[in-house]
Design a protein around this motif. Sequence first.
Motif, PDB file in Angstrom:
ATOM      1  N   PRO A  24       0.832  -1.210   0.000  1.00 10.79           N
ATOM      2  CA  PRO A  24       0.000   0.000   0.000  1.00 10.79           C
ATOM      3  C   PRO A  24       0.869   1.262   0.000  1.00 10.79           C
ATOM      4  CG  PRO A  24       0.061  -0.941   2.204  1.00 10.79           C
ATOM      5  CD  PRO A  24       0.900  -1.835   1.340  1.00 10.79           C
ATOM      6  N   TRP A  81      -8.643   4.320  -1.839  1.00 13.26           N
ATOM      7  CA  TRP A  81      -7.816   3.138  -2.074  1.00 13.26           C
ATOM      8  C   TRP A  81      -8.286   2.349  -3.286  1.00 13.26           C
ATOM      9  CZ3 TRP A  81      -3.241   2.500  -0.201  1.00 13.26           C
ATOM     10  CH2 TRP A  81      -2.894   3.010   1.056  1.00 13.26           C
ATOM     11  N   MET A 111      -4.312   4.524   6.176  1.00 18.83           N
ATOM     12  CA  MET A 111      -3.453   3.353   6.006  1.00 18.83           C
ATOM     13  C   MET A 111      -3.930   2.201   6.878  1.00 18.83           C
ATOM     14  SD  MET A 111      -0.949   2.307   4.174  1.00 18.83           S
ATOM     15  CE  MET A 111       0.052   3.683   3.609  1.00 18.83           C
ATOM     16  N   ARG A 112      -4.326   2.512   8.112  1.00 17.95           N
ATOM     17  CA  ARG A 112      -4.873   1.465   8.981  1.00 17.95           C
ATOM     18  C   ARG A 112      -6.111   0.834   8.340  1.00 17.95           C
ATOM     19  NH1 ARG A 112      -4.340   5.088  13.769  1.00 17.95           N
ATOM     20  NH2 ARG A 112      -2.467   4.488  14.928  1.00 17.95           N
ATOM     21  N   ARG A 114      -6.783   0.423   5.226  1.00 20.25           N
ATOM     22  CA  ARG A 114      -6.430  -0.515   4.153  1.00 20.25           C
ATOM     23  C   ARG A 114      -5.778  -1.775   4.708  1.00 20.25           C
ATOM     24  NH1 ARG A 114      -8.796  -1.079  -0.683  1.00 20.25           N
ATOM     25  NH2 ARG A 114      -7.384  -1.842  -2.316  1.00 20.25           N
ATOM     26  N   THR A 115      -4.913  -1.624   5.695  1.00 19.83           N
ATOM     27  CA  THR A 115      -4.265  -2.810   6.240  1.00 19.83           C
ATOM     28  C   THR A 115      -5.274  -3.711   6.954  1.00 19.83           C
ATOM     29  OG1 THR A 115      -3.598  -1.598   8.253  1.00 19.83           O
ATOM     30  CG2 THR A 115      -2.007  -1.710   6.438  1.00 19.83           C
ATOM     31  N   ASN A 116      -6.344  -3.143   7.480  1.00 18.88           N
ATOM     32  CA  ASN A 116      -7.414  -3.967   8.060  1.00 18.88           C
ATOM     33  C   ASN A 116      -8.112  -4.797   6.979  1.00 18.88           C
ATOM     34  OD1 ASN A 116      -6.980  -3.078  10.665  1.00 18.88           O
ATOM     35  ND2 ASN A 116      -8.548  -1.484  10.589  1.00 18.88           N
ATOM     36  N   TYR A 118      -6.622  -5.953   4.297  1.00 15.86           N
ATOM     37  CA  TYR A 118      -5.710  -7.068   4.027  1.00 15.86           C
ATOM     38  C   TYR A 118      -5.836  -8.142   5.097  1.00 15.86           C
ATOM     39  CZ  TYR A 118      -3.313  -3.673   0.964  1.00 15.86           C
ATOM     40  OH  TYR A 118      -3.001  -2.753   0.007  1.00 15.86           O
ATOM     41  N   ASP A 124      -1.092 -10.958   2.602  1.00 14.92           N
ATOM     42  CA  ASP A 124       0.193 -10.520   3.153  1.00 14.92           C
ATOM     43  C   ASP A 124       0.563  -9.164   2.559  1.00 14.92           C
ATOM     44  OD1 ASP A 124       0.537 -12.837   4.676  1.00 14.92           O
ATOM     45  OD2 ASP A 124       1.492 -13.901   3.013  1.00 14.92           O
ATOM     46  N   LEU A 125       1.289  -8.364   3.338  1.00 11.39           N
ATOM     47  CA  LEU A 125       1.655  -7.045   2.833  1.00 11.39           C
ATOM     48  C   LEU A 125       3.083  -6.701   3.180  1.00 11.39           C
ATOM     49  CD1 LEU A 125       0.410  -4.096   4.999  1.00 11.39           C
ATOM     50  CD2 LEU A 125       0.139  -6.435   5.772  1.00 11.39           C
ATOM     51  N   PRO A 128       3.974  -0.553   4.522  1.00 11.50           N
ATOM     52  CA  PRO A 128       3.279   0.524   3.796  1.00 11.50           C
ATOM     53  C   PRO A 128       4.151   1.780   3.686  1.00 11.50           C
ATOM     54  CG  PRO A 128       1.855  -0.445   5.485  1.00 11.50           C
ATOM     55  CD  PRO A 128       3.235  -0.948   5.744  1.00 11.50           C
ATOM     56  N   LYS A 156       5.646  -0.476  10.667  1.00 11.89           N
ATOM     57  CA  LYS A 156       4.264  -0.299  10.257  1.00 11.89           C
ATOM     58  C   LYS A 156       4.129   0.723   9.134  1.00 11.89           C
ATOM     59  CE  LYS A 156       2.200  -1.607  14.688  1.00 11.89           C
ATOM     60  NZ  LYS A 156       1.363  -1.150  15.832  1.00 11.89           N
TER      61      LYS A 156
END
Length: 239
Positions: A24, A81, A111-112, A114-116, A118, A124-125, A128, A156
């Motif tokens: 991301p 996003w 960003m949080r 989007r990572t949620n 995933y 997997d990421l 960011p 992170k």
Amino acid sequence: MNTKYFNDDMQQLDPKNINAIHMPVLFLLDTSYSMDGEPIRKLQKSINRFKKDVCKNPQVADIVDICIMGFNGSPYMIQEWRPIGDMSPVELSAEGGTNITAAIEGAISKMRERTNVYADEGIDLRVPWIIMLSDGYGGDVTDIAATIKQRTSEKKVKFWMLGIGGYDKETAAKLTEGKRILELADDAGYDFTDFFDFMSTSIKTVSTSAPGAKVHIDDPTEKPNSTLKHADLDAWLND
């Protein structure tokens, strides 16, 4: 996954190729009044060309997700996003003041978000990236700088900054600790080409590298006639 494909900049689009590692990337663009005219026109041209450059690799087009936010007195969404291959042309305008703390807080929140996504989908990421471009003073950034430092140490986020024109070096020093910061070689030139080329190359290289592999990118400031230079924050602060 109920994938959404609407031609709406304010509509999030779901990740593609969910079995691959995703990266991301959030751009945080200073659109305050001091960016009016040539700076905002050239920034708009460069970020739209950036999408085309990244997507020359079709693999990257599906594994790099992008979000674009602007900020002046407060942060706001320019494009939600989406896989970078689905990025729409961006139109920018400049007005208002500058509030960097609110902008970065907004970027971290997005960003949080989007990572949620995933995490919910088992994707997997990679670490960011938040990439901020700013040309001015944005208030006291002491607290948000501490937040960036902590999140960076915890892997992170990686925070990049491009200083434009008369950007405030004291603010930049607090936010970056002198790491991952570049500035335009010509304060009045507003040529973002080399910066976005560097970001494009870096993102393509990192997003397709093997997990844990060391990657190498040539220093963009060593390119002949580069429009970039390293920000010598220590020298400025101790002058």
